[in-house]
Design a protein around this motif. Structure first.
Motif, PDB file in Angstrom:
ATOM      1  N   ALA A   1       0.738  -1.070  -0.029  1.00 56.49           N
ATOM      2  CA  ALA A   1       0.103  -0.055  -0.103  1.00 56.49           C
ATOM      3  C   ALA A   1       0.882   1.359  -0.134  1.00 56.49           C
ATOM      4  CB  ALA A   1      -0.867   0.103   1.334  1.00 56.49           C
ATOM      5  N   ALA A   2       0.866   2.111  -0.855  1.00 52.34           N
ATOM      6  CA  ALA A   2       1.535   3.219  -1.264  1.00 52.34           C
ATOM      7  C   ALA A   2       1.050   4.342  -0.392  1.00 52.34           C
ATOM      8  CB  ALA A   2       1.771   3.638  -2.724  1.00 52.34           C
ATOM      9  N   HIS A   3       0.928   4.591   0.921  1.00 60.56           N
ATOM     10  CA  HIS A   3       0.466   5.762   1.322  1.00 60.56           C
ATOM     11  C   HIS A   3       1.348   6.938   1.079  1.00 60.56           C
ATOM     12  CE1 HIS A   3      -2.043   2.883   3.753  1.00 60.56           C
ATOM     13  NE2 HIS A   3      -0.957   2.177   4.042  1.00 60.56           N
ATOM     14  N   VAL A   4       0.673   8.142   1.434  1.00 69.09           N
ATOM     15  CA  VAL A   4       1.109   9.394   1.204  1.00 69.09           C
ATOM     16  C   VAL A   4       1.376  10.255   2.477  1.00 69.09           C
ATOM     17  CG1 VAL A   4       1.367  11.464  -0.401  1.00 69.09           C
ATOM     18  CG2 VAL A   4       0.253   9.274  -1.138  1.00 69.09           C
ATOM     19  N   SER A   5       2.629  10.949   2.702  1.00 70.47           N
ATOM     20  CA  SER A   5       2.454  11.697   3.649  1.00 70.47           C
ATOM     21  C   SER A   5       2.876  13.223   3.278  1.00 70.47           C
ATOM     22  CB  SER A   5       3.729  11.306   4.783  1.00 70.47           C
ATOM     23  OG  SER A   5       3.958  12.425   5.677  1.00 70.47           O
ATOM     24  N   ALA A   6       1.875  13.960   3.852  1.00 69.89           N
ATOM     25  CA  ALA A   6       1.960  15.320   3.361  1.00 69.89           C
ATOM     26  C   ALA A   6       2.620  16.074   4.524  1.00 69.89           C
ATOM     27  CB  ALA A   6       0.206  16.017   3.270  1.00 69.89           C
ATOM     28  N   GLY A   7       3.443  16.994   3.961  1.00 68.55           N
ATOM     29  CA  GLY A   7       4.173  17.895   4.762  1.00 68.55           C
ATOM     30  C   GLY A   7       4.510  19.321   4.096  1.00 68.55           C
ATOM     31  N   VAL A   8       5.525  19.952   4.875  1.00 74.38           N
ATOM     32  CA  VAL A   8       5.973  21.363   4.437  1.00 74.38           C
ATOM     33  C   VAL A   8       7.509  21.192   4.040  1.00 74.38           C
ATOM     34  CG1 VAL A   8       6.336  23.806   4.899  1.00 74.38           C
ATOM     35  CG2 VAL A   8       4.132  22.560   5.614  1.00 74.38           C
ATOM     36  N   CYS A   9       7.829  21.752   2.908  1.00 73.20           N
ATOM     37  CA  CYS A   9       9.624  21.789   2.858  1.00 73.20           C
ATOM     38  C   CYS A   9       9.913  23.147   2.516  1.00 73.20           C
ATOM     39  CB  CYS A   9       9.682  20.857   1.703  1.00 73.20           C
ATOM     40  SG  CYS A   9      11.653  20.646   1.109  1.00 73.20           S
ATOM     41  N   GLN A  10      10.948  23.453   3.220  1.00 69.56           N
ATOM     42  CA  GLN A  10      11.507  24.837   2.935  1.00 69.56           C
ATOM     43  C   GLN A  10      13.032  24.745   3.053  1.00 69.56           C
ATOM     44  OE1 GLN A  10       9.745  27.547   1.643  1.00 69.56           O
ATOM     45  NE2 GLN A  10      11.854  28.415   1.244  1.00 69.56           N
ATOM     46  N   ILE A  11      14.006  25.158   2.041  1.00 72.79           N
ATOM     47  CA  ILE A  11      15.306  24.516   1.968  1.00 72.79           C
ATOM     48  C   ILE A  11      16.024  26.052   1.943  1.00 72.79           C
ATOM     49  CG2 ILE A  11      17.250  23.477   0.737  1.00 72.79           C
ATOM     50  CD1 ILE A  11      14.897  21.665  -0.607  1.00 72.79           C
ATOM     51  N   ALA A  12      17.136  25.768   2.823  1.00 71.97           N
ATOM     52  CA  ALA A  12      18.018  27.193   2.869  1.00 71.97           C
ATOM     53  C   ALA A  12      19.535  26.598   3.456  1.00 71.97           C
ATOM     54  CB  ALA A  12      17.467  28.085   3.998  1.00 71.97           C
ATOM     55  N   ASP A  13      20.298  27.534   3.306  1.00 70.99           N
ATOM     56  CA  ASP A  13      21.595  27.002   3.744  1.00 70.99           C
ATOM     57  C   ASP A  13      21.680  26.894   5.233  1.00 70.99           C
ATOM     58  OD1 ASP A  13      22.508  26.861   1.303  1.00 70.99           O
ATOM     59  OD2 ASP A  13      23.259  29.041   1.096  1.00 70.99           O
ATOM     60  N   ARG A  14      20.816  27.636   5.963  1.00 71.11           N
ATOM     61  CA  ARG A  14      20.812  27.460   7.533  1.00 71.11           C
ATOM     62  C   ARG A  14      19.322  27.317   7.746  1.00 71.11           C
ATOM     63  NH1 ARG A  14      22.512  32.069  10.685  1.00 71.11           N
ATOM     64  NH2 ARG A  14      21.119  33.109   9.677  1.00 71.11           N
ATOM     65  N   ARG A  15      19.343  26.286   8.798  1.00 72.17           N
ATOM     66  CA  ARG A  15      17.846  26.030   9.417  1.00 72.17           C
ATOM     67  C   ARG A  15      17.050  27.244   9.584  1.00 72.17           C
ATOM     68  NH1 ARG A  15      14.059  24.993  12.659  1.00 72.17           N
ATOM     69  NH2 ARG A  15      12.718  23.440  12.591  1.00 72.17           N
ATOM     70  N   ALA A  16      17.788  28.259  10.411  1.00 68.75           N
ATOM     71  CA  ALA A  16      16.976  29.251  10.796  1.00 68.75           C
ATOM     72  C   ALA A  16      16.566  30.167   9.684  1.00 68.75           C
ATOM     73  CB  ALA A  16      18.055  30.176  11.925  1.00 68.75           C
ATOM     74  N   ASP A  17      17.362  30.152   8.485  1.00 66.83           N
ATOM     75  CA  ASP A  17      16.858  30.994   7.521  1.00 66.83           C
ATOM     76  C   ASP A  17      15.528  30.296   6.719  1.00 66.83           C
ATOM     77  OD1 ASP A  17      18.898  32.707   7.782  1.00 66.83           O
ATOM     78  OD2 ASP A  17      20.189  31.842   6.354  1.00 66.83           O
ATOM     79  N   ALA A  18      15.543  29.091   6.812  1.00 69.09           N
ATOM     80  CA  ALA A  18      14.568  28.301   6.132  1.00 69.09           C
ATOM     81  C   ALA A  18      12.944  28.692   7.112  1.00 69.09           C
ATOM     82  CB  ALA A  18      14.765  26.943   5.956  1.00 69.09           C
ATOM     83  N   ALA A  19      13.372  28.208   8.338  1.00 58.80           N
ATOM     84  CA  ALA A  19      12.228  28.423   9.249  1.00 58.80           C
ATOM     85  C   ALA A  19      11.614  30.068   9.270  1.00 58.80           C
ATOM     86  CB  ALA A  19      12.488  28.363  10.681  1.00 58.80           C
ATOM     87  N   GLU A  20      12.602  31.030   9.069  1.00 55.17           N
ATOM     88  CA  GLU A  20      12.115  32.481   9.173  1.00 55.17           C
ATOM     89  C   GLU A  20      11.443  32.842   7.925  1.00 55.17           C
ATOM     90  OE1 GLU A  20      14.257  36.717   9.445  1.00 55.17           O
ATOM     91  OE2 GLU A  20      15.485  35.211   9.026  1.00 55.17           O
ATOM     92  N   THR A  21      11.858  32.143   6.786  1.00 53.36           N
ATOM     93  CA  THR A  21      11.040  32.390   5.419  1.00 53.36           C
ATOM     94  C   THR A  21       9.788  32.023   5.674  1.00 53.36           C
ATOM     95  OG1 THR A  21      12.751  32.001   4.057  1.00 53.36           O
ATOM     96  CG2 THR A  21      10.570  31.686   3.181  1.00 53.36           C
ATOM     97  N   LEU A  22       9.273  30.781   6.393  1.00 49.07           N
ATOM     98  CA  LEU A  22       7.764  30.207   6.509  1.00 49.07           C
ATOM     99  C   LEU A  22       7.431  31.298   7.828  1.00 49.07           C
ATOM    100  CD1 LEU A  22       8.317  26.479   6.304  1.00 49.07           C
ATOM    101  CD2 LEU A  22       7.805  28.177   4.699  1.00 49.07           C
TER     102      LEU A  22
END
Length: 342
Positions: free
Chosen positions: A229-250
């Motif tokens: 069974a090919a279940h699907v997991s929904a999520g959010v993805c934001q990529i940056a060179d630093r985690r803090a920058d990715a989170a700040e964008t969102l």
């Protein structure tokens, strides 16, 4: 592992609907260029949370613009659609695209949509199983009639038949959005994979997969069906060179969208509803999902897959609300994260 994007065509504060839809289309085109597996399209009515009112219509456009990408609905709201009409559309897209269409189905919510489209609250509260079974019959049988509580009609031929696709795919994949034990059981008994929302974490998703497997086994589903069974997991993805920058964008963009988008929902019967705190919800999503450096994103996807047994992902990539940033986010997902997952 099969990684795709989750496109809501969200209208952020200060944006027009044309801008939101243009970003949705471009993000899908870039997804194909970047090697993503699937684009999953959301459907909403009368709210800026998502400006696409017909996921199958947008899917048809994107299937015509792409050559490799699988396109799915996440989800087509079944209580406000006739299951035969939706089944015909799904069969058409399946055959015309050479089997690249996936039909995601869901119950939606107790919104004013039910009044506008004449479905009524009962279609949402009680009618989903009947509608789902009728639609599944349409996708699997040469002719169909109905004698149920809501749908009654003489037997008619299925045209086009999904099996007429010119490859080995007999019919479009059907996935069911599951948010409760009842919906998990409904999907499991029919052997249909689940789409699990971005608001829940790995532990809860693992529990839902385990529950699905128990119900599927009790319903007589084969071991191959259960394991495959090919279940699907929904999520959010934001990529940056630093985690803090990715989170700040969102954190800068998503709370405003969530506040106006979720706040615009109107219940059909005036029932009281509690809205999530937009900032706290964004912070939760940043903590649950691949938000950060490419290495962190790859590790988080791998960890979710290991904990839940799910190897397909539908990732919201438009959380910045900006077209150029969304395109860059998709390209980095394809170029810097996917190679680490193979």
């Amino acid at each position: 592992m099969r990684v795709g994007s989750f496109v809501l065509a969200a209208r952020f504060p200060g944006q027009g609907e044309g801008e939101a839809l243009h970003r949705a289309v471009r993000s899908a085109e870039v997804a194909e260029e970047s090697g993503l597996d699937t684009v999953w399209l959301a459907e909403h009515h009368f709210v800026p949370y998502g400006t696409c009112p017909s996921a199958v219509t947008l899917a048809a456009m994107l299937l015509g613009r792409t050559r490799r990408l699988r396109v799915g609905t996440a989800v087509s709201v079944l209580p406000t659609a006739h299951p035969v009409a939706l089944g015909e559309q799904a069969a058409l897209l399946h055959v015309a695209s050479g089997g690249r269409f996936s039909l995601g189905l869901g119950r939606g919510g107790p919104w004013v949509d039910l009044e506008v489209f004449g479905a009524g609250l009962e279609a949402y509260e009680k009618g989903f199983p009947e509608a789902l079974d009728l639609l599944l019959r349409w996708l699997r049988e040469p002719s169909v009639g109905a004698d149920g509580e809501r749908y009654r009609f003489r037997e008619v031929p299925v045209v086009p038949r999904p099996s007429e696709v010119l490859n080995e795919a007999e019919g479009p994949e059907v996935v069911v959005a599951c948010t409760s034990p009842a919906s998990v059981r409904l999907a499991a008994e029919r052997g249909l994979p689940m789409l699990l929302g971005m608001h829940v974490g790995d532990e809860e998703k693992a529990e839902m997969v385990a529950l699905w497997r128990r119900h599927a086994r009790a319903a007589g589903r084969t071991s191959a069906e259960i394991v495959g069974a090919a279940h699907v997991s929904a999520g959010v993805c934001q990529i940056a060179d630093r985690r803090a920058d990715a989170a700040e964008t969102l954190l800068k963009a998503m709370p405003g969208w969530l506040k106006q988008g979720l706040g615009a929902h109107v219940t059909v019967d005036g029932r009281e509803r509690r809205m999530r705190d937009p900032l706290a919800y964004t912070e939760l999503l940043c903590g649950l999902h691949p938000v950060g450096t490419p290495r962190l994103c790859a590790d988080r996807l791998a960890a979710t897959s290991e904990r839940t047994g799910i190897s397909r992902f539908a990732l919201l990539v438009e959380g910045s609300g900006d077209l150029a940033a969304t395109e860059e986010n998709v390209r980095r997902l394809g170029a810097e994260v996917l190679p680490q997952l193979t």
